[in-house]
Motif scaffolding. Structure first.
Motif, PDB file in Angstrom:
ATOM      1  N   LYS A 178      56.345   3.467  38.101  1.00  0.00           N
ATOM      2  CA  LYS A 178      56.758   4.641  38.860  1.00  0.00           C
ATOM      3  C   LYS A 178      55.898   4.790  40.114  1.00  0.00           C
ATOM      4  N   ASP A 179      56.525   4.970  41.264  1.00  0.00           N
ATOM      5  CA  ASP A 179      55.863   5.175  42.561  1.00  0.00           C
ATOM      6  C   ASP A 179      55.111   3.943  43.053  1.00  0.00           C
ATOM      7  N   PHE A 180      55.458   2.753  42.560  1.00  0.00           N
ATOM      8  CA  PHE A 180      54.777   1.532  43.008  1.00  0.00           C
ATOM      9  C   PHE A 180      54.880   1.371  44.521  1.00  0.00           C
ATOM     10  N   ASP A 226      52.827   3.869  46.542  1.00  0.00           N
ATOM     11  CA  ASP A 226      51.416   3.496  46.566  1.00  0.00           C
ATOM     12  C   ASP A 226      51.182   2.274  47.452  1.00  0.00           C
ATOM     13  N   PHE A 227      52.126   1.358  47.465  1.00  0.00           N
ATOM     14  CA  PHE A 227      52.015   0.169  48.319  1.00  0.00           C
ATOM     15  C   PHE A 227      51.950   0.584  49.785  1.00  0.00           C
ATOM     16  N   PHE A 228      52.776   1.571  50.160  1.00  0.00           N
ATOM     17  CA  PHE A 228      52.724   2.075  51.535  1.00  0.00           C
ATOM     18  C   PHE A 228      51.402   2.784  51.805  1.00  0.00           C
ATOM     19  N   TYR A 229      50.950   3.575  50.829  1.00  0.00           N
ATOM     20  CA  TYR A 229      49.662   4.273  50.972  1.00  0.00           C
ATOM     21  C   TYR A 229      48.534   3.281  51.266  1.00  0.00           C
ATOM     22  N   MET A 230      48.568   2.114  50.613  1.00  0.00           N
ATOM     23  CA  MET A 230      47.509   1.124  50.815  1.00  0.00           C
ATOM     24  C   MET A 230      47.365   0.762  52.286  1.00  0.00           C
ATOM     25  N   HIS A 284      45.814  12.009  44.997  1.00  0.00           N
ATOM     26  CA  HIS A 284      45.364  10.833  44.241  1.00  0.00           C
ATOM     27  C   HIS A 284      45.640  11.008  42.753  1.00  0.00           C
ATOM     28  N   HIS A 285      45.521  12.221  42.261  1.00  0.00           N
ATOM     29  CA  HIS A 285      45.720  12.472  40.832  1.00  0.00           C
ATOM     30  C   HIS A 285      47.185  12.699  40.472  1.00  0.00           C
ATOM     31  N   SER A 286      48.080  12.569  41.440  1.00  0.00           N
ATOM     32  CA  SER A 286      49.508  12.712  41.142  1.00  0.00           C
ATOM     33  C   SER A 286      50.099  11.421  40.582  1.00  0.00           C
ATOM     34  N   VAL A 287      49.266  10.377  40.449  1.00  0.00           N
ATOM     35  CA  VAL A 287      49.703   9.119  39.826  1.00  0.00           C
ATOM     36  C   VAL A 287      50.014   9.378  38.351  1.00  0.00           C
ATOM     37  N   GLU A 288      51.195   8.970  37.911  1.00  0.00           N
ATOM     38  CA  GLU A 288      51.589   9.184  36.511  1.00  0.00           C
ATOM     39  C   GLU A 288      51.642   7.889  35.713  1.00  0.00           C
ATOM     40  N   GLN A 289      51.707   6.756  36.387  1.00  0.00           N
ATOM     41  CA  GLN A 289      51.598   5.449  35.747  1.00  0.00           C
ATOM     42  C   GLN A 289      50.597   4.641  36.567  1.00  0.00           C
ATOM     43  N   MET A 290      49.537   4.173  35.917  1.00  0.00           N
ATOM     44  CA  MET A 290      48.423   3.580  36.635  1.00  0.00           C
ATOM     45  C   MET A 290      48.648   2.108  36.961  1.00  0.00           C
ATOM     46  N   GLY A 291      48.262   1.735  38.170  1.00  0.00           N
ATOM     47  CA  GLY A 291      48.315   0.351  38.616  1.00  0.00           C
ATOM     48  C   GLY A 291      47.381   0.171  39.795  1.00  0.00           C
ATOM     49  N   PHE A 292      47.111  -1.076  40.180  1.00  0.00           N
ATOM     50  CA  PHE A 292      46.099  -1.367  41.199  1.00  0.00           C
ATOM     51  C   PHE A 292      46.323  -0.600  42.500  1.00  0.00           C
ATOM     52  N   ALA A 293      47.594  -0.453  42.908  1.00  0.00           N
ATOM     53  CA  ALA A 293      47.888   0.170  44.204  1.00  0.00           C
ATOM     54  C   ALA A 293      47.585   1.656  44.230  1.00  0.00           C
ATOM     55  N   PHE A 296      40.567  -2.971  40.705  1.00  0.00           N
ATOM     56  CA  PHE A 296      40.338  -3.273  39.288  1.00  0.00           C
ATOM     57  C   PHE A 296      40.331  -2.001  38.447  1.00  0.00           C
ATOM     58  N   ASN A 297      39.626  -0.964  38.906  1.00  0.00           N
ATOM     59  CA  ASN A 297      39.524   0.298  38.161  1.00  0.00           C
ATOM     60  C   ASN A 297      40.876   0.922  37.879  1.00  0.00           C
ATOM     61  N   HIS A 298      41.804   0.766  38.815  1.00  0.00           N
ATOM     62  CA  HIS A 298      43.109   1.411  38.694  1.00  0.00           C
ATOM     63  C   HIS A 298      44.173   0.482  38.101  1.00  0.00           C
ATOM     64  N   SER A 299      43.826  -0.753  37.839  1.00  0.00           N
ATOM     65  CA  SER A 299      44.826  -1.732  37.420  1.00  0.00           C
ATOM     66  C   SER A 299      45.254  -1.552  35.967  1.00  0.00           C
ATOM     67  N   ASN A 300      46.441  -2.050  35.683  1.00  0.00           N
ATOM     68  CA  ASN A 300      46.957  -2.077  34.309  1.00  0.00           C
ATOM     69  C   ASN A 300      46.464  -3.365  33.652  1.00  0.00           C
ATOM     70  N   PHE A 301      45.160  -3.405  33.449  1.00  0.00           N
ATOM     71  CA  PHE A 301      44.508  -4.622  32.986  1.00  0.00           C
ATOM     72  C   PHE A 301      43.278  -4.224  32.183  1.00  0.00           C
ATOM     73  N   LYS A 302      42.995  -4.951  31.113  1.00  0.00           N
ATOM     74  CA  LYS A 302      41.844  -4.619  30.276  1.00  0.00           C
ATOM     75  C   LYS A 302      40.872  -5.781  30.246  1.00  0.00           C
ATOM     76  N   LEU A 303      39.613  -5.478  30.527  1.00  0.00           N
ATOM     77  CA  LEU A 303      38.566  -6.488  30.493  1.00  0.00           C
ATOM     78  C   LEU A 303      37.321  -5.864  29.873  1.00  0.00           C
ATOM     79  N   ASN A 304      36.790  -6.498  28.861  1.00  0.00           N
ATOM     80  CA  ASN A 304      35.585  -6.009  28.206  1.00  0.00           C
ATOM     81  C   ASN A 304      34.369  -6.439  29.019  1.00  0.00           C
TER      82      ASN A 304
END
Length: 294
Positions: A60-62, A65-69, A149-158, A202-210
């Protein structure tokens, strides 16, 4: 007054030429293509190893966010910030000169080994940004801008670069004096900026790294997701996990909060359902009079 007008004109022309040259001439010292490369890398990670498997590839809103970048990384500077900041810096320096201060430099870090002034510049900037971020949550009228910034409802890198243009003004204004005091050069700022861009994606990405022990030093998706949580305890109502690149400050100042795996928590804030959805409306938000939330 004429001098400031000339500064504005020269700033616009200079930055427009710079941006056009960035696009025409790919190189290792090129912000434009670093942004594309870093974004492509983290999007590939999201596709190959998504943390939230059920989240759409184009969440959602990908595209918003791409334009925001690109807006916040480049276009805002061309339209407003570059000229305005040059005027403010010249005015500020002129004001200091009028009271006998001709040089803000307190430490000549550029004469030190490269690794040391890179490290100092990075840590000072991140520490200032951490406190600025807390300010955005603590002051009601600044929070209205930060809601974008906090209006993001599905998190991703952008989502990293979805923020109100006023935030650019607030961060850069507060950063100016500390960075001027240590005299960080353009080469250092470029390296620091690209590193923080990558960690922010990385912090905002849909990715998990220990990260193991390093989670106490560097921010990460499993920590930052709680910063965007819709539901927070009343005693944490002004926010948690404020770190931009370093998580260290949150652990030192006791603002860290990871009660459990936040993989599927609801994101946003109370009232997000009525928050503007378009780019134009979001960037006009915050200028009206708002009542503090309960």
């Amino acid at each position: 007054m004429e001098d400031y007008f000339n500064i504005i004109v020269e700033s616009y022309q200079g930055y427009a030429n710079y941006l056009w040259n960035e696009i025409k001439n790919p190189s290792w010292h090129n912000y434009f293509y670093w942004l594309i490369g870093v974004s492509g890398f983290f999007y590939a990670l999201e596709l190959l190893r998504p943390w939230r498997e059920s989240q759409p590839k184009f969440r959602k809103d990908f595209w918003l966010d791409f334009f925001y970048m690109f807006f916040n990384f480049f276009l805002f500077s061309l339209i407003i910030y570059n000229a305005a900041s040059n005027v403010v810096v010249n005015f500020f320096n002129g004001l200091l000169e009028s009271i006998g201060i001709t040089n803000l430099l307190a430490f000549e870090v550029m004469s030190w080994p490269m690794w040391s002034h890179l490290l100092i510049g990075f840590v000072v900037r991140d520490f200032v940004q951490w406190w600025t971020h807390r300010l955005l949550h603590r002051v009601d009228f600044l929070w209205e801008f930060h809601k974008v910034h906090h209006s993001v409802e599905q998190m991703g890198f952008a989502a990293h670069l979805r923020y109100h243009w006023i935030e650019n003004v607030v961060y850069r204004t507060i950063e100016y004096i500390p960075l001027a005091l240590i005299g960080i050069g353009l080469r250092d700022f470029f390296i620091i900026h690209i590193f923080t861009l990558a960690v922010g994606h990385f912090n905002h990405s849909n990715f998990k790294l220990n990260l193991g022990f390093f989670k106490y030093i560097f921010n990460n998706p499993q920590m930052h997701i709680w910063h965007h949580s819709y539901h927070l305890p009343k005693e944490r109502r002004y926010g948690v996990n404020f770190g931009l690149t370093l998580s260290l400050w949150d652990y030192l100042f006791k603002t860290n909060y990871i009660p459990h795996d936040g993989k599927d928590i609801k994101l946003g804030f109370p009232g997000i359902e009525k928050f503007p959805k378009s780019f134009a409306e979001q960037n006009l938000h915050g200028f009206g009079k708002k009542k503090p939330e309960e």
